[in-house]
Design a protein around this motif. Structure first.
Motif, mmCIF file in Angstrom:
data_model
loop_
_atom_site.group_PDB
_atom_site.id
_atom_site.type_symbol
_atom_site.label_atom_id
_atom_site.label_comp_id
_atom_site.label_asym_id
_atom_site.label_seq_id
_atom_site.Cartn_x
_atom_site.Cartn_y
_atom_site.Cartn_z
ATOM 1 N N ASN A 1 32.541 -10.626 87.242
ATOM 2 C CA ASN A 1 32.811 -9.649 88.295
ATOM 3 C C ASN A 1 31.880 -9.835 89.496
ATOM 4 N N ARG B 1 29.410 -9.479 83.495
ATOM 5 C CA ARG B 1 29.041 -9.040 84.840
ATOM 6 C C ARG B 1 29.108 -10.194 85.833
ATOM 7 N N LEU C 1 28.909 -9.102 89.685
ATOM 8 C CA LEU C 1 27.880 -8.063 89.815
ATOM 9 C C LEU C 1 26.520 -8.722 89.623
ATOM 10 N N PHE D 1 32.949 0.191 82.488
ATOM 11 C CA PHE D 1 31.525 0.147 82.159
ATOM 12 C C PHE D 1 31.188 0.972 80.909
ATOM 13 N N THR E 1 39.061 -6.139 87.177
ATOM 14 C CA THR E 1 38.249 -4.926 87.336
ATOM 15 C C THR E 1 37.497 -4.617 86.047
ATOM 16 N N MET E 2 36.436 -3.865 86.223
ATOM 17 C CA MET E 2 35.466 -3.677 85.156
ATOM 18 C C MET E 2 35.496 -2.236 84.644
ATOM 19 N N ARG F 1 37.685 -9.047 92.805
ATOM 20 C CA ARG F 1 37.343 -7.904 91.955
ATOM 21 C C ARG F 1 38.552 -7.018 91.675
#
Lengths: 223, 224
Positions: free
Chosen positions: A48, A45, A50, A83, A80-81, A76
């Protein structure tokens, strides 16, 4: 591609990351494993942004995340993430989820974004679901949409945060299959996972994190 | 004790006159809710702002409206404020402003609650594909929050519609006031108040039916 240097992260008084150093090269697949609470998801995280790191340095594709001049939205789109809980947008169709990034962030026309989105849905084997809504899909299908949504930005790196942990066992395979194909295509990937079989087969390197430090770093000789 | 005879015809006869009051009730409710929604959305979002000053301003507005009776607000606005400002405002303007300001404070809390109820993962997913904070709000959070707002918003709409009856205190010729005027002439309190009540009921029922329709249509568009 990703350069992490001496990263520390505190949540209040709790030190979750205690000096992490990690370099991920282009095209590399790195699987990060470790017991729950070890800080592995937090690390991902942080890449990114976050979560903001307390000290140290993270560079993604040459951008320093702590630099005030770095456009974090740009970074970002390069990393990219995906989840654990998919986090699809429930008010949009499958295709809508995939194309919002290209349209709003990359500035593609709707027609171009839709054509590209359909291509990506073919890639994750969901071409027939483009008009469905997320809640009409199984967990495995939702996660594949989430992967397509991340790919729609044409990122240089994909970050996977326990992508199969919320899935029923019989749905894990279809998601890993998509990830395996991405690895074959040379996508750079950082994957937090408990899937040791996947790590063994696909990872170039495996990182073991415990109590906020890297305990062991093993190149994969089996893959 | 004199026997009470129910004069059914009085009800029918009063309807045309009451309709002029209904017209104002509708104008004030519609205007008040329109501006109240704008005001409520703005102050609800301000309350969620990261800037503490902006937050405080919204908080002050919401608390002072919610903490004082509507009737006092109306009288302050119509009788009090013109003395300080040296200008008169019409009862209609005062009415719309009062309902706007009042409903806005409650709608602000509805907006804040709905936005806060959207899972944190939605913001993260939006941000992680490169959307800015405001794009994430506009395209991801707001449409979902808006759906959740409809039931409590409907509640507030009905409350505001009924609250317009308090505007009799400033002589606004809405439905309740019109009823009072008819009774002053014919002394038929039972029939006229009954008619007034039934007309309010018809209006609130129509409003809640319309809201139910909207709610249903919105859930269809999420594939439920």
């Amino acid at each position: 591609m990703i350069r992490i240097e001496n990263v520390h992260k505190y949540f209040g008084a709790l030190e979750v990351l205690r000096g992490i150093d990690l370099h991920i090269k282009q095209g590399e697949v790195v699987v990060i494993v470790g017991p729950s609470g070890s800080g592995k998801s937090t690390l991902l995280r942080c890449i990114n942004k976050l979560e903001a790191i307390t000290s140290g340095r993270i560079e993604v594709d040459g951008y320093d995340l702590n630099d005030k001049n770095t456009d974090i939205n740009k970074v970002r789109t390069e990393a990219t993430m995906v989840f654990q809980q998919f986090n699809l947008f429930p008010h949009m169709t499958v295709l809508g989820n995939v194309i919002i990034g290209p349209i709003k962030v990359r500035g593609l026309s709707k027609a171009k974004a839709e054509a590209f989105g359909q291509e990506l849905l073919v890639k994750v084997d969901l071409a027939d679901k483009s008009d469905a809504y997320p809640r009409q899909l199984s967990g495995g299908q939702q996660q594949r949409v989430a992967i397509a949504r991340a790919l729609a930005l044409e990122p240089k790196v994909l970050l996977f945060d326990e992508p199969t942990s919320a899935l029923d066992p019989e749905l894990v395979g279809e998601v890993l299959e998509v990830m395996r194909n991405l690895a074959k295509e040379g996508m750079t990937m950082a994957v937090v996972s408990h899937e040791m079989g996947f790590a063994k087969e696909v990872a170039d390197r495996c990182i073991f994190i415990d109590e906020g430090v890297i305990m062991e770093e093993a190149p994969n000789h089996l893959g | 004790m004199a026997s009470f005879d129910f004069a059914y015809h009085v009800m029918w006869e009063s309807v045309p006159v009451l309709m002029t009051g209904v017209k104002y009730t509708i104008i004030i409710t519609a205007g008040g809710l329109f501006f109240g929604f704008i005001l409520g959305t703005a102050s609800g979002l301000m309350k969620l702002s990261r800037n503490p000053v902006v937050q405080r301003i919204a908080g002050l507005y919401i608390e002072s409206i919610r903490g004082t009776p509507l009737m006092v607000q109306v009288m302050f606005l119509y009788f009090g404020l013109p003395l300080a400002l040296g200008m008169r405002i019409s009862p209609l303007t005062a009415s719309i402003v009062a309902i706007s300001a009042n409903s806005g404070a409650y709608i602000a809390e509805v907006v804040r609650g709905a936005v806060q109820s959207i899972e944190k993962g939605q913001v993260e997913a939006g941000r992680s594909i490169g959307l800015t904070r405001s794009q994430t709000m506009l395209y991801i959070i707001w449409p979902q929050a808006f759906r959740r707002m409809i039931p409590p918003l409907g509640n507030q709409f009905i409350i505001s519609l009924k609250d317009t009856s308090l505007l009799v205190v400033i002589g606004m010729g809405e439905l309740t006031r019109t009823g009072q005027e008819i009774i002053a002439e014919n002394f038929r309190a039972f029939e006229v108040w009954l008619t007034v009540a039934l007309i309010y009921l018809a209006m609130t029922r129509t409003l809640s039916y319309a809201l139910q329709r909207i709610e249903r249509r919105m859930s269809v568009s999420e594939g439920i």
